[in-house]
Design a protein around this motif. Structure first.
Motif, PDB file in Angstrom:
ATOM      1  N   MET A  43       5.523   2.264  -0.328  1.00  0.00           N
ATOM      2  CA  MET A  43       4.693   1.363  -1.137  1.00  0.00           C
ATOM      3  C   MET A  43       5.401   0.157  -1.745  1.00  0.00           C
ATOM      4  O   MET A  43       5.003  -1.032  -1.819  1.00  0.00           O
ATOM      5  CB  MET A  43       4.254   2.288  -2.364  1.00  0.00           C
ATOM      6  CG  MET A  43       2.605   1.986  -2.840  1.00  0.00           C
ATOM      7  SD  MET A  43       2.016   3.330  -3.288  1.00  0.00           S
ATOM      8  CE  MET A  43       3.012   4.001  -4.924  1.00  0.00           C
ATOM      9  N   TYR A  44       6.597   0.502  -2.314  1.00  0.00           N
ATOM     10  CA  TYR A  44       7.526  -0.529  -2.999  1.00  0.00           C
ATOM     11  C   TYR A  44       7.966  -1.555  -2.029  1.00  0.00           C
ATOM     12  O   TYR A  44       8.098  -2.904  -2.362  1.00  0.00           O
ATOM     13  CB  TYR A  44       8.487  -0.001  -3.620  1.00  0.00           C
ATOM     14  CG  TYR A  44       8.436   0.653  -4.923  1.00  0.00           C
ATOM     15  CD1 TYR A  44       8.139  -0.190  -6.244  1.00  0.00           C
ATOM     16  CD2 TYR A  44       8.152   2.004  -4.958  1.00  0.00           C
ATOM     17  CE1 TYR A  44       7.639   0.375  -7.319  1.00  0.00           C
ATOM     18  CE2 TYR A  44       7.864   2.504  -6.380  1.00  0.00           C
ATOM     19  CZ  TYR A  44       7.477   1.713  -7.599  1.00  0.00           C
ATOM     20  OH  TYR A  44       7.241   2.405  -8.520  1.00  0.00           O
ATOM     21  N   LEU A  45       8.264  -1.143  -0.859  1.00  0.00           N
ATOM     22  CA  LEU A  45       8.681  -2.075   0.408  1.00  0.00           C
ATOM     23  C   LEU A  45       7.598  -2.891   0.720  1.00  0.00           C
ATOM     24  O   LEU A  45       7.781  -4.293   0.915  1.00  0.00           O
ATOM     25  CB  LEU A  45       8.981  -1.170   1.491  1.00  0.00           C
ATOM     26  CG  LEU A  45       9.714  -1.942   2.894  1.00  0.00           C
ATOM     27  CD1 LEU A  45      11.118  -2.556   2.283  1.00  0.00           C
ATOM     28  CD2 LEU A  45       9.846  -0.851   4.007  1.00  0.00           C
TER      29      LEU A  45
ATOM     30  N   ILE B 289       4.979  -3.808  -1.099  1.00  0.00           N
ATOM     31  CA  ILE B 289       4.955  -4.665  -2.133  1.00  0.00           C
ATOM     32  C   ILE B 289       5.967  -5.880  -2.173  1.00  0.00           C
ATOM     33  O   ILE B 289       5.571  -7.223  -2.437  1.00  0.00           O
ATOM     34  CB  ILE B 289       4.941  -4.148  -3.505  1.00  0.00           C
ATOM     35  CG1 ILE B 289       3.585  -3.327  -3.811  1.00  0.00           C
ATOM     36  CG2 ILE B 289       4.999  -5.003  -4.860  1.00  0.00           C
ATOM     37  CD1 ILE B 289       3.724  -2.201  -4.843  1.00  0.00           C
ATOM     38  N   THR B 290       7.037  -5.750  -1.947  1.00  0.00           N
ATOM     39  CA  THR B 290       8.277  -6.539  -1.657  1.00  0.00           C
ATOM     40  C   THR B 290       8.128  -7.256  -0.397  1.00  0.00           C
ATOM     41  O   THR B 290       8.340  -8.777  -0.710  1.00  0.00           O
ATOM     42  CB  THR B 290       9.824  -5.751  -1.659  1.00  0.00           C
ATOM     43  OG1 THR B 290       9.536  -4.571  -2.583  1.00  0.00           O
ATOM     44  CG2 THR B 290      10.786  -6.747  -1.949  1.00  0.00           C
TER      45      THR B 290
ATOM     46  N   SER C  40       8.416  10.828  -2.404  1.00  0.00           N
ATOM     47  CA  SER C  40       9.248   9.839  -2.623  1.00  0.00           C
ATOM     48  C   SER C  40       9.336   8.802  -1.603  1.00  0.00           C
ATOM     49  O   SER C  40       9.541   7.651  -1.772  1.00  0.00           O
ATOM     50  CB  SER C  40      10.652  10.415  -2.927  1.00  0.00           C
ATOM     51  OG  SER C  40      10.578  11.667  -3.826  1.00  0.00           O
TER      52      SER C  40
ATOM     53  N   SER D  75       6.332   6.470  -1.934  1.00  0.00           N
ATOM     54  CA  SER D  75       6.525   5.483  -2.786  1.00  0.00           C
ATOM     55  C   SER D  75       7.302   4.575  -2.414  1.00  0.00           C
ATOM     56  O   SER D  75       7.235   3.368  -2.742  1.00  0.00           O
ATOM     57  CB  SER D  75       7.199   6.167  -4.163  1.00  0.00           C
ATOM     58  OG  SER D  75       6.041   7.214  -4.540  1.00  0.00           O
ATOM     59  N   ALA D  76       8.245   4.867  -1.881  1.00  0.00           N
ATOM     60  CA  ALA D  76       9.229   3.736  -1.111  1.00  0.00           C
ATOM     61  C   ALA D  76       8.621   2.779  -0.381  1.00  0.00           C
ATOM     62  O   ALA D  76       8.936   1.793  -0.499  1.00  0.00           O
ATOM     63  CB  ALA D  76      10.559   4.454  -0.547  1.00  0.00           C
TER      64      ALA D  76
ATOM     65  N   LEU E 183       0.398   0.100  -9.952  1.00  0.00           N
ATOM     66  CA  LEU E 183       1.630   1.090 -10.150  1.00  0.00           C
ATOM     67  C   LEU E 183       1.750   2.094 -11.238  1.00  0.00           C
ATOM     68  O   LEU E 183       1.777   3.044 -11.390  1.00  0.00           O
ATOM     69  CB  LEU E 183       3.052   0.512  -9.713  1.00  0.00           C
ATOM     70  CG  LEU E 183       3.171  -0.031  -8.461  1.00  0.00           C
ATOM     71  CD1 LEU E 183       4.432  -0.749  -8.383  1.00  0.00           C
ATOM     72  CD2 LEU E 183       3.082   0.818  -7.410  1.00  0.00           C
TER      73      LEU E 183
ATOM     74  N   VAL F 216       0.219  -6.048  -9.295  1.00  0.00           N
ATOM     75  CA  VAL F 216       0.923  -4.953  -8.844  1.00  0.00           C
ATOM     76  C   VAL F 216       1.456  -4.030  -9.624  1.00  0.00           C
ATOM     77  O   VAL F 216       1.128  -2.825  -9.814  1.00  0.00           O
ATOM     78  CB  VAL F 216       2.181  -5.504  -7.945  1.00  0.00           C
ATOM     79  CG1 VAL F 216       2.941  -4.067  -7.601  1.00  0.00           C
ATOM     80  CG2 VAL F 216       1.929  -6.274  -6.902  1.00  0.00           C
ATOM     81  N   LEU F 217       1.833  -4.546 -11.150  1.00  0.00           N
ATOM     82  CA  LEU F 217       2.239  -3.490 -12.177  1.00  0.00           C
ATOM     83  C   LEU F 217       1.128  -2.536 -12.660  1.00  0.00           C
ATOM     84  O   LEU F 217       1.136  -1.405 -12.629  1.00  0.00           O
ATOM     85  CB  LEU F 217       2.721  -4.521 -13.142  1.00  0.00           C
ATOM     86  CG  LEU F 217       3.603  -3.662 -14.161  1.00  0.00           C
ATOM     87  CD1 LEU F 217       4.818  -2.833 -13.292  1.00  0.00           C
ATOM     88  CD2 LEU F 217       4.000  -4.396 -15.447  1.00  0.00           C
TER      89      LEU F 217
END
Lengths: 346, 275
Positions: free
Chosen positions: A173-175, A177-178, A167, A170-171, A194, A190-191
């Motif tokens: 990873m999203y960070l 990307i943002t 988890s 993953s967080a 993921l 990106v989508l």
């Protein structure tokens, strides 16, 4: 190998070949299957069919569709065998590359590689598989060490640690990307990384991962009897002669390698590593020699077919393959679970 | 030469002492019962002999070789362990479980025909061939225990370590399993597999039931709080003095009508209340 097992493996190989031919035939231009078979056989020295098809078709098959179909097959095989390895080692049918965080680690590694400028120019290969492997292996090592208590690695703490670390990754990873929205670093966006998508557009992309995946599966197959031994638990395995810590490390590294190889060309495809080994275990039993081969072959066919659906159902739009694996896989899995529930006791 | 010898072995768990200063010599072909209250160190002792726990102090020798120097595979070719807990997460058949006993002989690049044959012999020996295709998890407790014994036998061991082999079984199956253990110990030679060169299988079993222990084992080792209190024949061990010291109970000992083995007569606390 007994007669029954050979029959099963040959049938699964035939199914895979059929799936690959069907998947190559269907697309914006449909190409008749007999022609595909003929032009493929022509690649072998013994066959020489007269080409009754436009030469453009050969380019479509060999340069566009087949790389993607083969890539899908490799992804399916790798994720399924990684699932078998983790489930067998941890004695838990719920373990798969996602649950114990390996996929997230591979995914983070892949994204970091894509953010780095060198990813574009390393001997023609991307650095993505390398970084994905480093990420997956680091994750597995971290989870393994966190879970370790007094020289042992209890399964429950391994699953919990895997989930938590996964988890966190993953967080991150999203960070990332943002933080870098302007970098279109992912082919197809990106989508699609993921949600999973077989992003293979040339044979080159398969050059690194093919030997890794095939080699990994062979080593896993050779070590299958030790996976059987792990069904007795770590202590039970030790009693029947398994060097537990050494064997466990090898299996975790293999699992990480296979996961990373798959993630680097498909992004995060869920469900395969969980559902294919389950289904094969229900149909063929838990003995790992057969289970590994059968899961590799069935996983290949499964991804080849789901990828076909992903690119044709809403054509020209592509559906994420993770969506299909879940939508197709879940009901099939529930059906098996229901039908065979008596044999499915833990 | 002793099959196994422990010299001044101590072992401590992180939360306290496990075993203290244990010296035992186990001869080839012996049938030994480990008795003692819960937590007295029976299981720990078995784990030390099987090499999955390493002694903090002292040395353990298997056929004169320090156990520390042997790898798991070599140990498993000599020693088979029947653990207290034996459960499988997946639906293995009985045949597959028994074949697991061949793991210490597994060769990565060779066919396993001989292994299959030996596993079949082990199933024949324990008369469980009719169960071969059944799922292990669906068997009764008594059947399971026979399968586990067959798996251990498939290892072609010289030494059997059994941890409470009769736990959770009814009296009928307790006797059946212990009869098998006795048989394996007595007749191991050519009956169950060739290549044993006429040796019997040595047996060391942790056992709770003192009456069964007296009936089935020729030597008993009585443990209390990680130390050996007494070591000898059932007649020497099962005395009311020793049992009251170790288990804090007052019992009477009567000879078994057939074998004269000492048997325990349980006390009644207050006769008047019961009548």
């Amino acid at each position: 190998m007994s007669c029954k097992r050979i029959t099963i493996v040959i049938s699964l190989i035939s199914v895979l070949i059929c799936c690959m031919i069907v998947a190559s035939a269907i697309g914006t231009i449909s190409i008749p299957m007999p022609d595909i078979i003929k032009m493929s056989l022509n690649k072998l020295p013994v066959f020489d069919f007269m080409p009754t098809w436009p030469s453009r078709w050969e380019d479509i098959i060999f340069q566009v569709r087949l790389p993607r179909v083969v890539g899908g097959a490799l992804v399916g095989a790798a994720l399924s065998v990684a699932g078998v390895l983790f489930q067998g080692l941890l004695r838990n049918p719920l373990a798969d590359p996602y649950i114990i965080g390996t996929s997230a680690g591979a995914g983070l590694g892949a994204i970091v590689a894509m953010l780095l400028p060198l990813s574009l120019t390393f001997f023609g290969f991307g650095m993505v598989p390398v970084f994905a492997f480093i990420g997956a292996l680091a994750t597995v090592t971290l989870v393994y060490n966190i879970a370790q208590v007094g020289g042992k690695t209890p399964v429950v703490s391994m699953l919990l640690a895997g989930f938590v670390v996964g988890s966190m990754l993953s967080a991150l990873m999203y960070l990332l990307i943002t933080l870098f929205p302007e970098r279109s670093f992912l082919r197809g966006g990106v989508l699609s990384f993921l949600g999973g998508s077989i992003s293979v557009t040339s044979w080159w992309q398969l050059a690194v991962i093919t030997p890794l995946i095939i080699g990994g599966i062979i080593v896993a197959w050779l070590h299958a009897p030790y996976l059987n031994a792990f069904s007795l638990g770590e202590e039970g395995a030790a009693y029947i002669g398994v060097e537990v810590e050494r064997e466990k490390k090898l299996i975790l590294i293999l699992g990480a390698l296979l996961t990373a190889a798959a993630v680097s060309i498909s992004g995060l495809v869920g469900f395969v590593g969980l559902v294919v080994p389950h289904a094969m275990r229900l149909l063929l039993g838990p003995s790992h020699r057969l289970l590994i081969l059968a899961s590799a072959l069935a996983g290949s066919s499964f991804i080849v077919l789901t990828d076909l659906l992903a690119r044709t159902v809403l054509a020209p739009r592509e559906i994420l393959i993770g969506v299909i694996t879940a939508l197709v896989g879940a009901p099939f899995f529930l059906y098996l679970l229901r039908k065979h529930r008596r044999e499915y006791t833990f | 030469m002793a099959k196994v010898s422990l010299k001044n072995v101590s072992f401590s768990y992180s939360d306290g002492i496990g075993l203290k200063n244990i010296t035992i010599s186990i001869r080839d072909g012996e049938r030994i019962g480990l008795i003692g209250p819960n937590g007295s160190g029976k299981t720990t002792l078995l784990k030390l002999i099987s090499g999955v726990l390493l002694p903090g102090e002292g040395e353990i020798y298997l056929d004169g070789v320090n156990l520390k120097r042997l790898d798991r595979r070599t140990i498993a070719q000599e020693i088979a362990v029947v653990p207290q807990q034996f459960d499988l997460p997946f639906a293995f058949t009985v045949k597959e479980v028994v074949e697991l006993g061949r793991t210490p002989f597994f060769k990565m690049f060779a066919g396993g025909n001989e292994d299959v044959a030996i596993a079949n012999q082990a199933m024949t020996a324990l008369e469980i061939e009719p169960l071969a295709g059944r799922f292990f998890n669906e068997l009764s407790g008594g059947e399971r225990q026979k399968v586990v014994l067959a798996m251990a036998l498939a290892q072609q061991p010289k030494l059997f370590l059994l941890d409470e082999p009769t736990a959770h079984l009814d009296i009928n199956h307790q006797i059946e399993i212990l009869d098998w253990v006795k048989k394996l110990n007595a007749e191991a030679a050519g009956r169950f597999y060739s290549g044993n060169s006429g040796q019997a299988i040595t047996v060391v079993a942790a056992i709770h039931d003192l009456n069964l222990a007296a009936l089935y084992f020729e030597r008993l080792i009585l443990l209390k709080e990680g130390r050996i209190v007494a070591d000898g024949s059932p007649h020497k061990i099962l005395t009311s003095e020793l049992l009251s010291e170790v288990f804090s109970i007052t019992v009477e000992i009567a000879p078994h009508p057939q074998t004269k083995a000492p048997q325990i007569i349980l006390p009644v606390k207050d006769e008047k209340e019961c009548v």
